[in-house]
Design a protein around this motif. Structure first.
Motif, mmCIF file in Angstrom:
data_model
loop_
_atom_site.group_PDB
_atom_site.id
_atom_site.type_symbol
_atom_site.label_atom_id
_atom_site.label_comp_id
_atom_site.label_asym_id
_atom_site.label_seq_id
_atom_site.Cartn_x
_atom_site.Cartn_y
_atom_site.Cartn_z
ATOM 1 N N ALA A 143 40.141 -68.505 -34.980
ATOM 2 C CA ALA A 143 38.809 -68.285 -35.998
ATOM 3 C C ALA A 143 37.657 -67.797 -35.003
ATOM 4 O O ALA A 143 37.762 -67.441 -34.068
ATOM 5 C CB ALA A 143 38.469 -70.149 -35.791
ATOM 6 N N CYS A 144 36.975 -67.162 -36.075
ATOM 7 C CA CYS A 144 35.856 -66.521 -35.520
ATOM 8 C C CYS A 144 34.689 -67.300 -35.390
ATOM 9 O O CYS A 144 33.978 -68.293 -36.002
ATOM 10 C CB CYS A 144 35.309 -65.548 -36.606
ATOM 11 N N PRO A 145 34.159 -67.377 -33.848
ATOM 12 C CA PRO A 145 32.942 -68.183 -33.420
ATOM 13 C C PRO A 145 31.708 -67.791 -34.308
ATOM 14 O O PRO A 145 30.962 -68.677 -34.270
ATOM 15 C CB PRO A 145 32.932 -67.900 -32.365
ATOM 16 N N LYS A 146 31.664 -66.725 -34.868
ATOM 17 C CA LYS A 146 30.290 -66.174 -35.502
ATOM 18 C C LYS A 146 30.537 -66.447 -36.939
ATOM 19 O O LYS A 146 29.289 -67.387 -37.333
ATOM 20 C CB LYS A 146 30.015 -64.524 -35.176
ATOM 21 N N CYS A 147 31.265 -66.094 -37.878
ATOM 22 C CA CYS A 147 31.227 -66.302 -39.130
ATOM 23 C C CYS A 147 31.951 -67.606 -39.789
ATOM 24 O O CYS A 147 32.182 -67.874 -40.863
ATOM 25 C CB CYS A 147 31.641 -64.884 -40.057
ATOM 26 N N HIS A 148 32.897 -68.218 -38.553
ATOM 27 C CA HIS A 148 33.821 -69.203 -38.980
ATOM 28 C C HIS A 148 34.928 -68.917 -39.885
ATOM 29 O O HIS A 148 35.704 -69.867 -40.453
ATOM 30 C CB HIS A 148 32.936 -70.322 -39.464
ATOM 31 N N ARG B 16 40.559 -60.139 -33.177
ATOM 32 C CA ARG B 16 39.157 -59.639 -33.453
ATOM 33 C C ARG B 16 38.833 -59.954 -35.021
ATOM 34 O O ARG B 16 39.487 -59.627 -35.636
ATOM 35 C CB ARG B 16 39.014 -58.272 -33.010
ATOM 36 N N CYS B 17 37.473 -60.538 -35.082
ATOM 37 C CA CYS B 17 37.027 -60.909 -36.678
ATOM 38 C C CYS B 17 36.832 -59.412 -37.072
ATOM 39 O O CYS B 17 36.169 -58.674 -36.811
ATOM 40 C CB CYS B 17 36.053 -61.527 -36.452
ATOM 41 N N PRO B 18 37.545 -59.043 -38.362
ATOM 42 C CA PRO B 18 37.385 -57.759 -38.763
ATOM 43 C C PRO B 18 36.013 -57.708 -39.475
ATOM 44 O O PRO B 18 35.598 -56.556 -39.704
ATOM 45 C CB PRO B 18 38.460 -57.738 -40.084
ATOM 46 N N PHE B 19 35.322 -58.518 -39.550
ATOM 47 C CA PHE B 19 33.980 -58.369 -40.193
ATOM 48 C C PHE B 19 33.066 -58.511 -39.129
ATOM 49 O O PHE B 19 31.967 -57.603 -39.268
ATOM 50 C CB PHE B 19 33.607 -59.551 -41.419
ATOM 51 N N CYS B 20 33.000 -59.162 -38.214
ATOM 52 C CA CYS B 20 31.803 -59.306 -37.095
ATOM 53 C C CYS B 20 32.210 -58.543 -35.821
ATOM 54 O O CYS B 20 31.526 -58.332 -35.188
ATOM 55 C CB CYS B 20 31.798 -60.952 -36.730
ATOM 56 N N GLN B 21 33.450 -58.129 -35.729
ATOM 57 C CA GLN B 21 34.003 -57.310 -34.691
ATOM 58 C C GLN B 21 33.749 -58.183 -33.354
ATOM 59 O O GLN B 21 33.825 -57.594 -32.105
ATOM 60 C CB GLN B 21 33.416 -56.128 -34.511
HETATM 61 ZN ZN LIG Z 1 33.463 -63.024 -38.192
#
Ligand SMILES: [Zn+2]
Length: 381
Positions: free
Chosen positions: A316-321, A329-334
């Protein structure tokens, strides 16, 4: 606290332990299948499994301290409250660092497990709740009517009605016209009684919004009574209880639960079938955890359909969830994603946050061939 409403799940799901982790502890305490001693042993085993896992958990000191206190509190519960526990299932939720503690009795035995996670593990509750419908059982007789509510395996009396309907006593000399007149007179009383009963059923429906209506009455009354029901109620009339004027509450419950189980199984089968049909025609549906998460992340899911007990790891991405199966690695938030023990559980949380309906299908089912999870979408792909 007794588990009996979706609001409780919502409240637990909304709990945020700031930066701490939470502990969710589920135990099968069904005494019809095991002795008190066996339950105590399972409790101890589960607790020590938790301690072992916690010992090697790589988290900050504050997080770990809070979890250690959670387990101590659970151990104290085991020593004091467990032997008096009467429900078939036990759930304990803790986040000691945020002063959170909740004991919940469950109507059904859960699978034994202990989970440390950012959010409280509510999936067993949402899956359990989905097994039940709110049912109104109406026992209709020629002078009386009785309404019971059945929900989560329990029955309670809602209301009663008594009308004066003359009995059909035929005496000598009542012949021809006179006899017919009396019959009509009785029929009018009976019709009135049924009408009152139908109206009251609708009043109770407006107050208690039950999903299904089960009816018990003599076969000959059915055709007189059914047309008097409000269309909303006709839609919900799903079960017939054996008619017997002195039927006990226990028997009403037993029959109702059996009908509920059958209806539920048919409903789940139809749901899996509808999803597969939509998938096969390339309509508004996706299947498999990867695709479902992708659509859930972007708010395109209308309802989530998953196989009970299906669990798998993810990130899970801690930034955008956003939720992923294997993105490091989240492809959107990196930013680096966090490992999640059960991504299906996270998807249920995400769905609840987005007011997306979550529905369960008991395996084995058609869903098994489609990755055990699917979703109906708001838009066509
Ligand atoms: Zn993200």
């Amino acid at each position: 606290m007794k588990f009996n409403s979706p609001a409780q799940i919502r409240r637990l799901a909304d709990f945020k332990g700031e930066n701490l982790l939470t502990t969710s502890f589920y135990l099968d305490t069904d005494k019809s299948r095991q002795t008190k001693k066996e339950i105590a042993v399972s409790f101890k085993n589960l607790l020590s499994e938790g301690r072992t896992r916690l010992a090697v958990l790589d988290v900050s000191k504050a997080k770990k301290d809070s979890l250690v206190q959670d387990l101590d509190r659970i151990a104290r519960f085991g020593a004091s409250g467990l032997s008096a526990w009467t429900a078939a299932g036990l759930a304990l939720f803790a986040c000691s660092g945020a002063k959170f503690w909740e004991e919940m009795s469950l109507p059904r035995a859960p699978r034994n497990h202990i989970i440390f996670d950012r959010s409280l593990y509510v999936r067993p509750l949402s899956s359990m709740l989905d097994e039940y419908r709110r049912i109104c059982a109406l026992l209709l007789d020629r002078q009386e009517a009785r309404w019971h509510e059945i929900f989560m395996g329990e029955i309670s009396l809602l209301d009663t009605l008594k009308s004066e309907v003359p009995s059909r006593v035929r005496e000598g000399g009542w012949q021809g016209y006179e006899s017919k007149r009396i019959e009509r007179h009785i029929d009018a009383h009976l019709h009135d009684h049924f009408k009152k009963a139908a109206l009251k059923t609708f009043d109770l429906f407006k107050k208690n919004t039950f999903d299904w209506l089960f009816l018990s009455c003599k076969e000959e009354y059915r055709s007189n009574f059914e047309p008097l029901l409000h269309p909303y109620l006709k839609e919900r009339l799903k079960g017939w209880l054996k008619s017997d004027s002195n039927i006990s509450e226990d028997k009403v419950l037993k029959q109702s639960l059996e009908i509920e189980r059958n209806l539920k199984a048919a409903e789940e089968e139809a749901l899996a079938q509808a999803l597969v049909a939509e998938l096969e025609k390339g309509g508004r549906a996706v299947s498999g955890i990867k695709e479902v998460l992708r659509k859930l992340n972007t708010w395109e899911v209308q309802s989530l359909v998953l196989s009970r007990h299906f669990a798998t790891g993810g990130t899970a991405c801690p930034k955008c969830h956003y939720l992923y199966v294997d993105e490091l690695r989240c492809p959107f938030c990196q930013v680096k994603t966090e490992k999640v023990q059960d991504i299906v559980h996270e998807s249920v949380h995400s769905a609840m946050d987005k007011k997306v309906q979550v529905r369960y299908v008991t395996p084995p089912s058609k869903l098994d061939r489609y990755g055990k999870i699917g979703a109906f979408l708001k838009y066509k792909i």
